[in-house]
Motif scaffolding. Structure first.
Motif, short mmCIF file in Angstrom:
data_model
loop_
_atom_site.label_atom_id
_atom_site.label_comp_id
_atom_site.label_asym_id
_atom_site.label_seq_id
_atom_site.Cartn_x
_atom_site.Cartn_y
_atom_site.Cartn_z
N GLY A 1 -9.05 -0.88 -27.70
CA GLY A 1 -8.11 0.00 -28.36
C GLY A 1 -7.23 0.70 -27.34
O GLY A 1 -7.58 0.80 -26.16
N ALA B 1 3.80 2.92 -32.58
CA ALA B 1 2.65 1.99 -32.62
C ALA B 1 3.13 0.57 -32.93
O ALA B 1 2.78 -0.38 -32.22
CB ALA B 1 1.63 2.47 -33.65
N ASP B 2 3.95 0.43 -33.97
CA ASP B 2 4.47 -0.90 -34.33
C ASP B 2 5.27 -1.51 -33.19
O ASP B 2 5.13 -2.70 -32.87
CB ASP B 2 5.36 -0.81 -35.58
N ARG C 1 3.03 -2.65 -30.37
CA ARG C 1 2.35 -3.89 -30.77
C ARG C 1 3.27 -5.09 -30.59
O ARG C 1 2.86 -6.14 -30.09
CB ARG C 1 1.87 -3.79 -32.23
N ARG D 1 -3.82 -8.67 -29.44
CA ARG D 1 -4.10 -7.94 -30.67
C ARG D 1 -5.07 -6.78 -30.40
O ARG D 1 -6.27 -6.94 -30.55
CB ARG D 1 -4.65 -8.88 -31.72
N VAL D 2 -4.54 -5.66 -29.97
CA VAL D 2 -5.36 -4.49 -29.68
C VAL D 2 -4.89 -3.35 -30.59
O VAL D 2 -3.69 -3.13 -30.70
CB VAL D 2 -5.19 -4.06 -28.20
N PRO D 3 -5.81 -2.66 -31.27
CA PRO D 3 -5.38 -1.53 -32.11
C PRO D 3 -4.67 -0.45 -31.29
O PRO D 3 -5.14 -0.08 -30.21
CB PRO D 3 -6.70 -0.97 -32.67
N VAL D 4 -3.52 0.01 -31.78
CA VAL D 4 -2.73 1.04 -31.09
C VAL D 4 -2.67 2.30 -31.95
O VAL D 4 -2.35 2.22 -33.14
CB VAL D 4 -1.30 0.55 -30.80
N THR D 5 -2.97 3.43 -31.36
CA THR D 5 -2.89 4.72 -32.06
C THR D 5 -1.99 5.64 -31.24
O THR D 5 -1.97 5.55 -30.02
CB THR D 5 -4.31 5.35 -32.16
N HIS E 1 -13.25 6.14 -31.22
CA HIS E 1 -12.90 5.23 -32.32
C HIS E 1 -13.89 4.07 -32.39
O HIS E 1 -14.32 3.66 -33.46
CB HIS E 1 -11.49 4.66 -32.12
N ALA F 1 -15.20 -3.02 -35.32
CA ALA F 1 -13.86 -3.42 -34.86
C ALA F 1 -13.94 -4.22 -33.56
O ALA F 1 -12.94 -4.81 -33.14
CB ALA F 1 -12.99 -2.18 -34.66
#
Lengths: 431, 431
Positions: free
Chosen positions: A160, A190-191, A194, A201-205, A409, A416
């Protein structure tokens, strides 16, 4: 099978059990956090300590082993008698947590593995304000890709990314609603990041920089563990992160802790934001430069000061030399720091106000007048027992807090990370 | 036997299980709250919903029945087939919750039973400021004894008393640290009231009046259930109670929410507290009276205004008549209300600011300028989506909140009510 629910409570005290869909995830998190806190344990110990059935613990452990989040660490013997029991421990050395911060004139990076071991730490000078959002995002993407590569070479694939930004952030949508000192409005960071990362493909916050710095202070700063504390960033802007009862205060939209534009002097100077008498016009770095070294100052308070590091050194030299103008300017900022601090103490009743950024660099001269003003203005006076403390986390506080948020997270939702047979996930979530 | 623990979490996410000593109490509370939320249920339903074993539920229920906190309510049949099952429901009609408030010029009383049914509601004019602490405590004791008698005649014996006071309260010790508008310093109110009550052994808790009003607003006011809200009392003093994520904010010492003496105008007038430019000097009731009806005003801002009810009516008449001085004065208070409100919104990001006391009475004229100023000054602007709303709880908000706090205390620790064989209390606490 027994499942543990973590009931949350509303202010009127009603217990609100979790839905079944999140039970397995909550139980995985419970086991993982137990291992983080206690070190290596046998499955039986975990069952006893958590109240989960042994069969449930074994089942959960199988999933955590498959995901590489725990590892077997040999056997331990329970007391003098009894069979030896296999122990497990938190692993996660192959899982990375990447914390980033983009601020007015730099990008900061803090990458760890799941156990908190630091893999990458970097600060890159970058004129985000001057470059505008598009070029800033391209640069952020470039730095992120490079750091992910470095972390992978160190054996950890990021699970993440959290990015800190000095502004109002809609964390749920990953949008920077408004970052006055960057000139960003409604930027879907974030978008966009990405996209920049392409196939990775890593979750971005995205989160507010001062909130992240407060998490870092609470986790590993000079006042770590203080349940009620406020953390102030002292840079071009002044941001606040507030810990209440051991938790980060967020408010209804995540817009809490916006201290920089508190109206403290209706008869004061115009702020860069267009309002009058904001706290930043009294304690922001540009305000200090303007009164301490006026020949170096620009006009408006929030216009970036050229070469801030050199300006801080110059002010520190002025203080060391006993230069009257510099000493007077710093003492004046200290008094206004105390006045704004008294608002925070009257409202939040924290035990500590941690001051970061340039405040920390000049803390020796800033804190005495700030503390005196605070105790004069707070309605509870010295009884409120709040003191200013200088941060020792330097400019890396926000990115460090961002990395620890990634770890949290992952701890909250171990599903995840990696993959495990869907059949194991009784909560019905596809992975 | 399976016991449910309610893990609490620190900001870094570590689960902290309760000690065994409080497990039974927590389980009793869990069952009781489930009944309050769901109405009547069978023991099997409770076991299914809470995750407790059926044997544990039966055991807990036996204790709650003995304490008179639940009652059998006949049988219900689960679906078309299956044996009929006995259902239980929350009782507590014989358990009273007594909420009190002592303020500058009145004592207010709100007594309910455990289900919230109102048994006594009263407001008694009393010059607490003029009478001083000793005579005020004697009067508070007299009123309390009388009300306890009334509640007992209505069938409910108070299981607890909470007293609201306009000032800084050390709730843990039951001491009023400082109540500026009453002139009280370090008054051990809980102990002194217990003395006044003599043989009546009822737990006494003391809390800040604005905190209690906020609880009442959150529980049953115009914005009930709003997870992030601020409640303001508008009287001689201005107090604040802050709900954050569905919980009352307390701070390190319980001194949070002290909004009245926020320094909002360093060039402003001297406040009764000795400081300069406090918010109370702009929005307190005395400030309004001074500018709207100057011939009725005293000198200092926080000196009590004679006959406040008549002054409010007079100002309302002036507004209705379109009197320019009155309209200007109210609009000016509205703007300062918005300025102080913007501090609260920047810091807490609430969805609603509920205004009580005299603010509520003049809300129609106060809210438009306050809302406009708020949206101008808040850094997130209208995006923060916070609006002022007038309270509909009148002067009884704090005592109502105090009574609901007593109910919460009893729900949290049902073992404090009545008696049950010690053998039932596996947590080892003597009753």
């Amino acid at each position: 099978m027994t499942q543990r629910q973590s009931p949350t409570r509303s202010a009127n005290g009603l217990a609100q059990p979790l839905g079944h869909a999140s039970l397995r995830r909550a139980n995985l998190a419970l086991v993982l956090r137990h291992l983080r806190e206690e070190g290596s344990c046998s499955r039986a110990d975990i069952a006893d300590s958590t109240g989960l059935h042994r069969a449930t613990v074994s089942n959960l452990m199988a999933e955590l082993l498959e995901r590489g989040l725990v590892r077997e660490v040999g056997t331990e013997r329970a007391g003098a008698i009894g069979r030896p029991r296999r122990a497990v421990a938190l692993d996660g050395s192959h899982v990375g947590a990447l914390g980033m911060e983009i601020n007015v004139d730099y990008i900061a990076v803090h990458g760890t593995d799941l156990s908190g071991r630091v893999l990458v730490e970097r600060r890159i000078g970058f004129d985000a304000m001057g470059q505008g959002p598009d070029r800033s995002l391209a640069e952020l993407g470039r730095v992120t890709r490079r750091v992910i590569g470095d972390m992978k070479r160190a054996g950890a694939s990021p699970g993440g990314i959290v990015v800190g930004v000095p502004g109002l952030v809609d964390s749920g949508r990953g949008v920077v609603a408004f970052a006055p000192n960057l000139g960003w409005h409604g930027l879907p960071l974030a978008d966009r990041l990405r996209e920049e990362l392409g196939g990775l493909r890593v979750p971005v916050t995205v989160d507010n920089d001062a909130n992240l710095a407060a998490l870092a202070e609470f986790t590993s700063g000079v006042a770590a563990g203080t349940a009620d504390m406020v953390s102030l960033t002292g840079e071009v802007g002044v941001g606040g992160g507030i810990i209440v009862g051991g938790r980060l205060l967020r408010g209804a939209d995540g817009f809490s802790g916006e201290v920089g534009h508190l109206p403290v002097d209706p008869g004061g100077a115009r702020c860069g934001c267009g309002r009058v008498g904001c706290w930043e016009t009294k304690v922001g770095f540009a305000a200090l430069v303007r009164s301490a070294t006026p020949d170096q100052a620009y006009g408006l308070d929030t216009v970036p000061t050229p070469d801030p590091e050199e300006r801080v050194r110059e002010i520190a030299r002025g203080l060391a030399d006993g230069d009257e103008r510099t000493m007077g300017a710093v003492a004046e900022v200290g008094r206004w720091l105390g006045l704004g601090g008294s608002i925070l103490v009257n409202l939040f009743n924290p035990r500590v106000i941690v001051i970061g950024g340039y405040f920390a660099r000049l803390a020796e001269q800033l804190i005495p007048p700030a503390q005196a003003e605070l105790e004069q203005l707070v309605i509870a006076g010295p009884a409120a027992r709040c003191r200013f403390m200088a941060s020792n986390l330097g400019f890396g506080a926000a990115s460090r807090g961002a990395a620890s948020m990634v770890v949290d997270h992952i701890m909250d939702d171990p599903t995840a990370i990696g993959s495990a047979p869907v059949a194991h996930n009784i909560a019905g979530q596809r992975l």
